[in-house]
Scaffold this active site. Structure first.
Site, PDB file in Angstrom:
ATOM      1  N   ILE A  87      -7.313  57.665 -68.003  1.00 44.89           N
ATOM      2  CA  ILE A  87      -8.337  58.393 -68.312  1.00 44.89           C
ATOM      3  C   ILE A  87      -8.250  59.625 -69.257  1.00 44.89           C
ATOM      4  O   ILE A  87      -7.235  60.001 -68.997  1.00 44.89           O
ATOM      5  CB  ILE A  87      -9.153  58.813 -66.843  1.00 44.89           C
ATOM      6  CG1 ILE A  87      -9.340  57.730 -66.120  1.00 44.89           C
ATOM      7  CG2 ILE A  87     -10.267  59.556 -67.152  1.00 44.89           C
ATOM      8  CD1 ILE A  87      -9.587  57.933 -64.599  1.00 44.89           C
ATOM      9  N   CYS A  88      -8.936  59.761 -70.352  1.00 46.92           N
ATOM     10  CA  CYS A  88      -8.814  60.951 -71.214  1.00 46.92           C
ATOM     11  C   CYS A  88      -9.837  61.817 -70.677  1.00 46.92           C
ATOM     12  O   CYS A  88     -10.878  61.687 -70.914  1.00 46.92           O
ATOM     13  CB  CYS A  88      -8.952  60.358 -72.652  1.00 46.92           C
ATOM     14  SG  CYS A  88      -8.709  61.668 -73.800  1.00 46.92           S
TER      15      CYS A  88
END
Length: 152
Positions: A87-88
């Site tokens: 996840i960014c």
């Protein structure tokens, strides 16, 4: 062995189980509190509505001074989620603060589902569709939601 990281994590998880935010749950692995599983339900009245998305969380002895590694196990189609489920999200990287607990992390990820940042894409196709063709993007998301019902 009870270290500061483990004590803090136990407190976070106890609070999460006693007063979970809507649409979020998280539990430690049976034999290792430093590894956990979480479920995020897609927020109501969004393309993610009805989805059940599984994640893993890995904490280090540096928690809460360093963020955990969190990633989706469920297949996702989102501008800020890599193909491997990573996840960014700023609070999992450069904007981390020890004030965040497990509930805050999962709530932030749930919010990210509906409020992506297409300018910092982890999935360039999802970012392009989100920006250029919301209808096609939402159609793909609904496919991911249906897939989440049948397992991974």
């Amino acid at each position: 062995m009870s270290t500061p990281a483990r004590k803090r994590l136990m407190r976070d998880l106890k609070r999460l189980s006693q007063d979970p935010p809507a649409g979020i749950s998280g539990t430690p692995n049976d034999n290792n509190i430093m590894i956990g599983n979480a479920v995020i339900f897609g927020p109501d009245d969004t393309p993610w509505d009805g989805g059940t998305f599984k994640l893993t969380m890995q904490f280090t002895e540096e928690y809460p001074n360093k963020p955990p590694s969190v990633r989706f196990i469920s297949r996702m189609f989102h501008p800020n989620i890599y193909a491997d489920g990573s996840i960014c999200l700023d609070i999992l990287q450069n904007q981390w603060s020890p004030i965040y607990d497990v509930a805050a992390i999962l709530t932030s990820i749930q919010s990210l589902l509906c409020d992506p940042n297409p300018n910092s894409p982890a999935n360039s196709e999802a970012a392009r569709l989100f920006s250029d063709s919301k209808r096609e993007y939402n159609r793909k998301v609904r496919g991911i939601v249906q897939e989440s019902w049948t397992g991974d």
